[in-house]
Design a protein around this motif. Structure first.
Motif, short mmCIF file in Angstrom:
data_model
loop_
_atom_site.label_atom_id
_atom_site.label_comp_id
_atom_site.label_asym_id
_atom_site.label_seq_id
_atom_site.Cartn_x
_atom_site.Cartn_y
_atom_site.Cartn_z
N GLY A 29 0.81 -1.21 0.00
CA GLY A 29 0.00 0.00 0.00
C GLY A 29 0.85 1.26 0.00
N ASP A 30 0.19 2.38 -0.19
CA ASP A 30 0.85 3.68 -0.21
C ASP A 30 0.06 4.61 0.70
OD1 ASP A 30 1.78 6.25 -0.77
OD2 ASP A 30 2.04 5.85 -2.89
N ASP A 31 0.56 4.84 1.92
CA ASP A 31 -0.16 5.65 2.90
C ASP A 31 -0.37 7.08 2.43
OD1 ASP A 31 -0.41 3.51 4.62
OD2 ASP A 31 1.42 4.00 5.74
N GLU A 32 0.60 7.63 1.69
CA GLU A 32 0.46 9.01 1.21
C GLU A 32 -0.69 9.11 0.20
OE1 GLU A 32 3.00 12.35 -1.24
OE2 GLU A 32 4.09 10.77 -0.18
N TYR B 80 -6.50 4.43 -5.10
CA TYR B 80 -7.48 4.48 -4.01
C TYR B 80 -8.65 5.36 -4.45
CZ TYR B 80 -3.67 2.74 -1.09
OH TYR B 80 -2.65 2.01 -0.55
N LEU C 52 -3.23 7.07 -0.03
CA LEU C 52 -4.46 6.82 0.72
C LEU C 52 -4.95 8.10 1.38
CD1 LEU C 52 -6.62 4.93 1.86
CD2 LEU C 52 -5.02 4.34 3.69
N GLN C 53 -4.06 8.85 2.02
CA GLN C 53 -4.44 10.12 2.65
C GLN C 53 -4.91 11.12 1.60
OE1 GLN C 53 -4.87 8.99 5.82
NE2 GLN C 53 -4.57 11.14 6.18
#
Length: 102
Positions: A28-31, A49, A33-34
Motif C-alpha cells: 500500500g501507499d499511505d500518502e 485508491y 491513501l491520505q
C-alpha cells in the motif's frame, strides 16, 4: 487514441475505500491513501485508491487501457450514464420550474 481493453467490476467499499492495484505490487501507499480522502481518487501508478462517503453502496469500477497516453489538458467523457444518472437526467429534463414533474 484507441481503446485497447476495458475491465469492469462491482465492488463494495471497505472502510469507505475501494482499492485497485497491480497484483505484483500489493504494498500500500499511505500518502496516496491520505490524498484520496481529500481528492476522492489518488494513486502512485501501481495502487489506486477511490474514496467513498457511503460504505454500504456497491460501486462499479471501470478501467480502460488506451494505446497512447492522453495529451495534457485532454479530458475524457464517460461512455454512458449509470442507471442512477440516467434516472436523474430524465427526471430533471421533465421537471417543471416549480420542481414538480410535468
Amino acid at each position: 487514441m484507441s481503446l485497447i481493453t476495458e475491465y469492469s467490476i462491482t465492488a463494495r467499499p471497505d472502510r469507505r475505500i475501494v482499492e485497485v492495484y497491480d497484483a505484483d505490487a500489493y504494498l500500500g501507499d499511505d500518502e496516496a491513501l491520505q490524498q484520496s480522502r481529500t481528492q476522492v481518487v489518488a494513486g502512485n501508478g501501481y495502487h489506486l485508491y477511490l474514496h467513498s462517503l457511503q460504505p454500504d453502496i456497491e460501486v462499479q469500477v471501470t478501467i480502460r487501457v488506451w494505446d497512447t497516453p492522453r495529451s495534457p489538458g485532454q479530458t475524457l467523457r464517460a461512455r454512458s450514464l449509470s442507471p442512477w444518472n440516467q434516472r436523474r437526467a430524465s427526471s430533471s429534463s421533465t421537471s417543471s420550474p416549480s420542481g414538480r414533474r410535468a
